[in-house]
Structure formats: structure tokens, C-alpha cells
Design an enzyme around this catalytic site. Structure first.
Site, PDB file in Angstrom:
ATOM      1  N   ARG A  22      -2.276  -5.497  -8.581  1.00  0.00           N
ATOM      2  CA  ARG A  22      -1.008  -6.332  -8.421  1.00  0.00           C
ATOM      3  C   ARG A  22      -0.980  -7.537  -9.446  1.00  0.00           C
ATOM      4  NH1 ARG A  22      -3.437  -8.304  -2.839  1.00  0.00           N
ATOM      5  NH2 ARG A  22      -5.160  -8.176  -3.930  1.00  0.00           N
ATOM      6  N   LYS A  47     -17.864  -6.397   7.274  1.00  0.00           N
ATOM      7  CA  LYS A  47     -16.316  -7.109   7.473  1.00  0.00           C
ATOM      8  C   LYS A  47     -15.451  -7.034   8.664  1.00  0.00           C
ATOM      9  CE  LYS A  47     -12.580  -7.661   3.906  1.00  0.00           C
ATOM     10  NZ  LYS A  47     -11.771  -6.996   2.918  1.00  0.00           N
ATOM     11  N   SER A  74      -2.907  -7.946   2.766  1.00  0.00           N
ATOM     12  CA  SER A  74      -2.951  -7.969   4.253  1.00  0.00           C
ATOM     13  C   SER A  74      -3.085  -9.080   5.252  1.00  0.00           C
ATOM     14  CB  SER A  74      -4.226  -6.740   4.736  1.00  0.00           C
ATOM     15  OG  SER A  74      -3.888  -5.763   4.202  1.00  0.00           O
ATOM     16  N   HIS A 107       1.010  -1.261   0.000  1.00  0.00           N
ATOM     17  CA  HIS A 107       0.004  -0.069  -0.013  1.00  0.00           C
ATOM     18  C   HIS A 107       0.874   1.260  -0.046  1.00  0.00           C
ATOM     19  CE1 HIS A 107      -2.861  -2.767   2.317  1.00  0.00           C
ATOM     20  NE2 HIS A 107      -3.378  -2.585   1.152  1.00  0.00           N
TER      21      HIS A 107
HETATM   22  N1  COA Z   1      -0.351  -3.864  -1.733  1.00  0.00           N
HETATM   23  C1  COA Z   1      -0.667  -4.954  -0.660  1.00  0.00           C
HETATM   24  N2  COA Z   1      -1.998  -5.489  -0.709  1.00  0.00           N
HETATM   25  C2  COA Z   1      -3.057  -4.914  -1.585  1.00  0.00           C
HETATM   26  C3  COA Z   1      -2.706  -3.966  -2.680  1.00  0.00           C
HETATM   27  C4  COA Z   1      -1.344  -3.440  -2.720  1.00  0.00           C
HETATM   28  N3  COA Z   1      -0.797  -2.730  -3.541  1.00  0.00           N
HETATM   29  N4  COA Z   1      -3.623  -3.738  -3.208  1.00  0.00           N
HETATM   30  C5  COA Z   1      -4.706  -4.636  -2.727  1.00  0.00           C
HETATM   31  N5  COA Z   1      -4.130  -5.083  -1.881  1.00  0.00           N
HETATM   32  C6  COA Z   1      -5.004  -6.214  -0.924  1.00  0.00           C
HETATM   33  C7  COA Z   1      -5.294  -5.670   0.264  1.00  0.00           C
HETATM   34  O1  COA Z   1      -4.262  -5.758   1.406  1.00  0.00           O
HETATM   35  C8  COA Z   1      -6.518  -6.510   0.785  1.00  0.00           C
HETATM   36  O2  COA Z   1      -5.995  -7.695   1.214  1.00  0.00           O
HETATM   37  P1  COA Z   1      -6.980  -8.558   2.370  1.00  0.00           P
HETATM   38  O3  COA Z   1      -8.179  -9.070   1.356  1.00  0.00           O
HETATM   39  O4  COA Z   1      -6.200  -9.577   2.493  1.00  0.00           O
HETATM   40  O5  COA Z   1      -7.276  -7.690   3.495  1.00  0.00           O
HETATM   41  C9  COA Z   1      -7.067  -6.911  -0.588  1.00  0.00           C
HETATM   42  O6  COA Z   1      -6.209  -6.503  -1.659  1.00  0.00           O
HETATM   43  C10 COA Z   1      -8.487  -5.951  -0.871  1.00  0.00           C
HETATM   44  O7  COA Z   1      -7.931  -4.751  -1.298  1.00  0.00           O
HETATM   45  P2  COA Z   1      -8.789  -3.305  -0.706  1.00  0.00           P
HETATM   46  O8  COA Z   1      -7.982  -2.346  -1.494  1.00  0.00           O
HETATM   47  O9  COA Z   1      -8.893  -3.304   0.860  1.00  0.00           O
HETATM   48  O10 COA Z   1     -10.224  -3.514  -1.213  1.00  0.00           O
HETATM   49  P3  COA Z   1     -11.318  -3.922  -0.833  1.00  0.00           P
HETATM   50  O11 COA Z   1     -11.970  -4.832  -1.641  1.00  0.00           O
HETATM   51  O12 COA Z   1     -11.336  -4.444   0.676  1.00  0.00           O
HETATM   52  O13 COA Z   1     -12.184  -2.464  -0.787  1.00  0.00           O
HETATM   53  C11 COA Z   1     -13.370  -0.600  -1.551  1.00  0.00           C
HETATM   54  C12 COA Z   1     -12.447  -1.886  -1.678  1.00  0.00           C
HETATM   55  C13 COA Z   1     -13.042  -0.042  -0.330  1.00  0.00           C
HETATM   56  C14 COA Z   1     -12.657   0.261  -2.669  1.00  0.00           C
HETATM   57  C15 COA Z   1     -14.905  -0.954  -1.825  1.00  0.00           C
HETATM   58  O14 COA Z   1     -15.295  -2.021  -1.325  1.00  0.00           O
HETATM   59  C16 COA Z   1     -15.616   0.272  -1.724  1.00  0.00           C
HETATM   60  O15 COA Z   1     -15.406   1.106  -2.491  1.00  0.00           O
HETATM   61  N6  COA Z   1     -16.589   0.144  -0.903  1.00  0.00           N
HETATM   62  C17 COA Z   1     -17.549   1.126  -0.695  1.00  0.00           C
HETATM   63  C18 COA Z   1     -18.781   0.782  -0.864  1.00  0.00           C
HETATM   64  C19 COA Z   1     -19.307   1.325  -2.442  1.00  0.00           C
HETATM   65  O16 COA Z   1     -18.888   2.237  -2.782  1.00  0.00           O
HETATM   66  N7  COA Z   1     -19.504   0.063  -3.304  1.00  0.00           N
HETATM   67  C20 COA Z   1     -19.584   0.172  -4.521  1.00  0.00           C
HETATM   68  C21 COA Z   1     -18.054  -0.097  -5.453  1.00  0.00           C
HETATM   69  S1  COA Z   1     -18.401  -0.988  -6.866  1.00  0.00           S
END
Ligand code: COA
Length: 160
Positions: A89, A40, A127, A16
Site C-alpha cells: 500500500r 492474534k 481492516s 483486499h
Molecule cells: N488492502 C487493505 N488492507 C490491507 C492490504 C490491502 N491491500 N494489505 C494489507 N492490509 C492490511 C490488513 O487489513 C491488515 O490490517 P490490520 O493490521 O488492521 O488487521 C494489515 O494490513 C496486515 O496485513 P495482513 O495481510 O493481514 O498481514 P499479517 O501481517 O497479518 O499476516 C502473513 C501476514 C499471514 C502473510 C504472515 O504473518 C505469515 O505468513 N504467517 C505465517 C507464519 C509464517 O510463515 N511466518 C514466517 C513469515 S516470514
């Protein structure tokens, strides 16, 4: 350009930080926004994630740490962000990220999503994987800064 980099950051990793650092060099302001997601259950509380993020990004002057709930598009609008930044990634990230980008664009046509290619050395990081290694006593110093490593140790010590 003011951009938002949303995510769970549970906890923040070098992957990140790589995205945050490189994006902050390209935009005027980067808001790193931690999703407060009641459905979550995270390992770290929202407050803990924010403290860690603030600490590991304190050297980047144009980076702001914040949290949000509800729709990302509403939050971006409220904050005056015109762009969303997401890290890519591997090919496996693409489908999900593309879906989110298209839905967000449908909701707000003025909001663009930019994908930042992850540095190869962090292309495998997540993560969850860091938490798993730490939980079983492995060394995670090459995945996360020291303050996060300590937070992980404390978190898992308490659970044993
Ligand atoms: N380096 C390390 N890890 C990374 C990474 C990077 N560059 N990019 C992504 N990851 C990992 C994260 O660590 C996380 O790992 P985990 O699942 O083991 O915890 C995983 O990838 C998911 O990444 P994250 O960026 O946390 O995405 P998410 O799917 O949890 O959340 C949001 C994405 C917050 C952007 C999305 O859910 C959101 O916008 N929610 C709000 C509601 C909404 O508007 N919904 C409609 C959207 S279409």
C-alpha cells in the site's frame, strides 16, 4: 501459475478485493489463505472470515478460499503454489514485506514473492481502521462490501 495470497482478512476490505481481482487476472489459480493465528485474537472468527471472503469473491472462478496455520512456506508447498502474492500500500509496508519475502525465500528457494501495488484509492485502508470507524457508528460502505458492513454492525452491536 498457482499463487497464494495470505493474510488475516479480519475482515476482508475493498483493498483486499482489489488485490484478489487483479491478481486473479494474471494467474491460473489464486488461493486466498486466511491465517489461523492463535496468538492474534481476531474480531471475526476464522470461519466468519472465510464465509465473508467466499461471498465477496464468488464471481472470480479461479479464486479458492482456504485457511492455514504454521509456516506459510509449508502451506504453499502442500497446496502446490509456486508464488506468494502480497499487496503493497505504501512505503511503510515495504520493510516488513521485504523481510517476510526474504525469510520465505530462505526457507524455500523455489517460492517467489510477488508484490502487487495497491490501487491508490485503497492505499490507506486497513481492516483495523474499518473496524474502528464501524465500531463508533461510522459509515464504512466505501471501504467494504455490504455483507461485510452488515457483519461489522452485528459484531459491534453485540458488544455494546
Ligand atoms: N488492502 C487493505 N488492507 C490491507 C492490504 C490491502 N491491500 N494489505 C494489507 N492490509 C492490511 C490488513 O487489513 C491488515 O490490517 P490490520 O493490521 O488492521 O488487521 C494489515 O494490513 C496486515 O496485513 P495482513 O495481510 O493481514 O498481514 P499479517 O501481517 O497479518 O499476516 C502473513 C501476514 C499471514 C502473510 C504472515 O504473518 C505469515 O505468513 N504467517 C505465517 C507464519 C509464517 O510463515 N511466518 C514466517 C513469515 S516470514
Amino acid at each position: 501459475m498457482k499463487a497464494v495470497y495470505p493474510g488475516s482478512f479480519d475482515p476482508v476490505t475493498y483493498g483486499h478485493i482489489d488485490i484478489i481481482k487483479r491478481t486473479s487476472e494474471k494467474v491460473e489459480t489464486l488461493v486466498v489463505a486466511v491465517l489461523n493465528n492463535p496468538s492474534k485474537k481476531g474480531t471475526f472468527s476464522l470461519e466468519e472470515r472465510i464465509v465473508l471472503l467466499k461471498e465477496v469473491t464468488k464471481e472470480f472462478e479461479n479464486v479458492e478460499i482456504d485457511s492455514f496455520d504454521g509456516l506459510l512456506t509449508d502451506y504453499a508447498y502442500k497446496k502446490g503454489c509456486t508464488s506468494i502474492v502480497r499487496g503493497l500500500r505504501a512505503v511503510s509496508d515495504f520493510e516488513y514485506e521485504m523481510q517476510m519475502a526474504l525469510v520465505n525465500k530462505k526457507i524455500n528457494n523455489n517460492l517467489e514473492t510477488f508484490f502487487m501495488a495497491s490501487s491508490t484509492k485503497y492505499g490507506y485502508l486497513s481492516s483495523s481502521i474499518v473496524k474502528e470507524v464501524s465500531m463508533f457508528g461510522g459509515n464504512v460502505s466505501c471501504f467494504v462490501p455490504e455483507i461485510v458492513e452488515e457483519a461489522l454492525k452485528n459484531k459491534f452491536k453485540r458488544r455494546i
